[in-house]
Design a protein around this motif. Structure first.
Motif, PDB file in Angstrom:
ATOM      1  N   GLN A   2       0.846  -1.198   0.000  1.00 37.42           N
ATOM      2  CA  GLN A   2       0.000   0.000   0.000  1.00 37.42           C
ATOM      3  C   GLN A   2       0.883   1.250   0.000  1.00 37.42           C
ATOM      4  OE1 GLN A   2      -3.389   0.297   0.058  1.00 37.42           O
ATOM      5  NE2 GLN A   2      -3.677  -1.924  -0.103  1.00 37.42           N
ATOM      6  N   ARG A 203      -4.179   6.758  -2.819  1.00 38.94           N
ATOM      7  CA  ARG A 203      -3.684   5.487  -2.315  1.00 38.94           C
ATOM      8  C   ARG A 203      -3.471   4.570  -3.522  1.00 38.94           C
ATOM      9  NH1 ARG A 203      -3.332   2.494   2.463  1.00 38.94           N
ATOM     10  NH2 ARG A 203      -3.924   4.263   3.727  1.00 38.94           N
ATOM     11  N   ASP A 205      -2.581   0.806  -4.525  1.00 36.24           N
ATOM     12  CA  ASP A 205      -2.437  -0.586  -4.114  1.00 36.24           C
ATOM     13  C   ASP A 205      -1.686  -1.311  -5.234  1.00 36.24           C
ATOM     14  OD1 ASP A 205      -2.798  -3.349  -3.729  1.00 36.24           O
ATOM     15  OD2 ASP A 205      -4.666  -3.030  -2.617  1.00 36.24           O
TER      16      ASP A 205
END
Ligand code: ZN
Length: 244
Positions: A2, A203, A205
């Motif tokens: 992450q 964010r 991933d």
């Protein structure tokens, strides 16, 4: 893995703190430049960022202006005034930290290039539209490139018949096709310019191959009060509430 991607903090401590508490956990933090400029907390923001030990810390044009590396004659008068003020505020340690920031980083293991402005001109060029993105796809070799500088969150996809512009809705993941090439902008933490005054961050991933934009409200009035108290141009306070 992450990743939290931040860009264009612009010495806005209230926005930075709001983003950090919203983002809470991450494996790595990547910062795309412009820690300072415009805002009232340059020293505090550089120190706060340093304490987070970002795995990537890029230099932006306002960082370079504050260090005296680029001259501010092409800045608008308010940005120039803020750059001069920022230069006076920075201590030796913060100057060293900003000086150590790099203009461009490549992470071949993730097939990602990171720049502040554009792969063609990492410090200064603005990628403002699909045409600018199309030209810049020729200037990096990885599948993806993360960039900042425009303060507008956006995803550009290099498709067979041209560059597609993909908007991001806060909280809704955008899946990245493997083998496809993208230019991705996380928006600005400290001075959003897309009409939404909330702080922006991304964010990423890496396993799921998806990016998610987040928007976080913060106490804008507190930042505005500090800008006015520092006798920075009042327009720099006003624009924060319009997200422009
Ligand atoms: Zn900026």
């Amino acid at each position: 893995m992450q990743i939290v991607v931040l860009s264009d903090i612009h010495a806005n401590m209230e926005a930075l703190e709001a983003v950090l508490s919203h983002a809470s956990g991450w494996d790595e933090l990547w910062f795309l430049g412009d820690a300072v400029g415009y805002g009232p907390d340059p020293e505090g923001c550089v120190e706060r960022l340093a304490a987070l030990e970002p795995a990537v810390w890029l230099a932006g044009n306002h960082d370079h202006a504050a260090l005296g590396i680029i001259d501010t004659s092409e800045f608008n008068p308010e940005a120039r005034r803020a750059a001069e003020w920022t230069r006076e505020q920075l201590g030796e340690r913060s100057r060293e930290r900003l000086s150590a920031a790099r203009p461009r980083v490549e992470l071949p293991e993730h097939s990602i290039t990171l720049v502040h402005g554009s792969p063609r001109q990492p410090i200064r060029e603005y990628i403002l539209n699909a045409a600018g993105a199309a030209e810049n796809f020729e200037h990096f070799a990885t599948e993806r490139c993360l960039f900042g500088h425009t303060h507008v969150p956006i995803v550009y996809l290099q498709a067979v018949d041209g560059v597609l512009r993909i908007g991001m809705e806060p909280g809704i993941p955008v899946a990245l096709e493997p083998e496809s090439r993208y230019l991705i902008n996380p928006g600005s933490v400290g001075q959003p310019r897309d009409g939404d005054p909330r702080a922006a961050y991304l964010r990423f991933d890496l396993q799921a191959c998806e990016v998610t934009l987040h928007r976080v409200a913060y106490p804008i009035e507190a930042t505005q009060t500090k800008i006015l108290a520092a006798e920075l141009p009042p327009r720099l306070a006003a624009r924060l509430e319009y997200g422009w």
